[in-house]
Design a protein around this motif. Structure first.
Motif, mmCIF file in Angstrom:
data_model
loop_
_atom_site.group_PDB
_atom_site.id
_atom_site.type_symbol
_atom_site.label_atom_id
_atom_site.label_comp_id
_atom_site.label_asym_id
_atom_site.label_seq_id
_atom_site.Cartn_x
_atom_site.Cartn_y
_atom_site.Cartn_z
ATOM 1 N N CYS A 1 9.648 -0.149 -5.925
ATOM 2 C CA CYS A 1 8.253 -0.154 -6.338
ATOM 3 C C CYS A 1 8.200 -0.599 -7.804
ATOM 4 C CB CYS A 1 7.625 1.236 -6.137
ATOM 5 S SG CYS A 1 7.906 2.391 -7.490
ATOM 6 N N PRO A 2 7.003 -0.840 -8.355
ATOM 7 C CA PRO A 2 6.924 -1.330 -9.741
ATOM 8 C C PRO A 2 7.499 -0.344 -10.763
ATOM 9 C CG PRO A 2 4.821 -1.611 -8.614
ATOM 10 C CD PRO A 2 5.687 -0.792 -7.717
ATOM 11 N N HIS A 3 7.685 0.912 -10.367
ATOM 12 C CA HIS A 3 8.225 1.909 -11.293
ATOM 13 C C HIS A 3 9.726 2.087 -11.112
ATOM 14 C CE1 HIS A 3 4.000 2.748 -10.211
ATOM 15 N NE2 HIS A 3 3.872 2.810 -11.523
ATOM 16 N N CYS B 1 2.774 5.391 -7.962
ATOM 17 C CA CYS B 1 2.181 4.435 -7.020
ATOM 18 C C CYS B 1 1.010 5.087 -6.282
ATOM 19 C CB CYS B 1 3.213 3.947 -6.005
ATOM 20 S SG CYS B 1 4.288 2.651 -6.628
ATOM 21 N N CYS C 1 6.709 7.447 -4.495
ATOM 22 C CA CYS C 1 6.486 7.371 -5.937
ATOM 23 C C CYS C 1 5.084 7.921 -6.228
ATOM 24 C CB CYS C 1 6.615 5.930 -6.411
ATOM 25 S SG CYS C 1 6.149 5.707 -8.135
HETATM 26 ZN ZN ZN Z 1 5.929 3.411 -8.098
#
Ligand code: ZN
Length: 133
Positions: free
Chosen positions: A12-14, A25, A22
């Motif tokens: 995920c973007p994190h 998210c 997440c």
């Molecule tokens: Zn995330």
């Protein structure tokens, strides 16, 4: 699945693996970028303890966007909902993030399978290419 073991594909973007969920998210999906894609997401998981029927109903009342159902197999549950995100990984991470965020409902779980289907904007790609993973 060709992408099954690809860490970048699942990230995920994190930086979390979408299958671990997440919370960031999940929080971002509540206030999405208007240009983001809408996904129909399904997550099958095992709960270490049975989830009370009342808690299942509360998820729907609470989250509104989500549904948690018990399947006939013991301790297997299906969480479904819509999420808006740029990528399927983010959509799945957000849905599982909802579980992390609701530890009073599900304290320990193991994700069995996930599916995200892009439902809008209506893309001009074949249906099979809108399914993630
Ligand atoms: Zn995330």
């Amino acid at each position: 699945m060709i992408h099954q073991d690809d860490a970048a594909y699942w990230a995920c973007p994190h930086g979390y693996d979408a299958r671990d969920g997440c919370v960031s998210c999940f929080e971002e999906s509540a206030d999405p970028d208007p240009d983001s894609i809408t996904w129909d997401v399904a997550v099958w998981f095992n709960s270490r303890r049975p989830i009370p029927v009342k808690a299942l109903q509360d998820v729907h009342r609470h989250g509104n966007r989500f549904n948690l159902d018990k399947l006939s197999a013991p301790q297997i549950y299906l969480l479904t909902g819509q999420a808006r995100a740029a990528r399927g990984a983010q959509a799945v991470a957000g849905l599982i993030g909802f579980l992390l965020h609701n530890r009073h409902v599900v304290d320990e779980f193991t994700v069995q399978e996930t599916r995200a289907v892009q439902i809008s904007p209506s893309p001009e790609v074949p249906a099979r290419d809108r399914v993630w993973p």
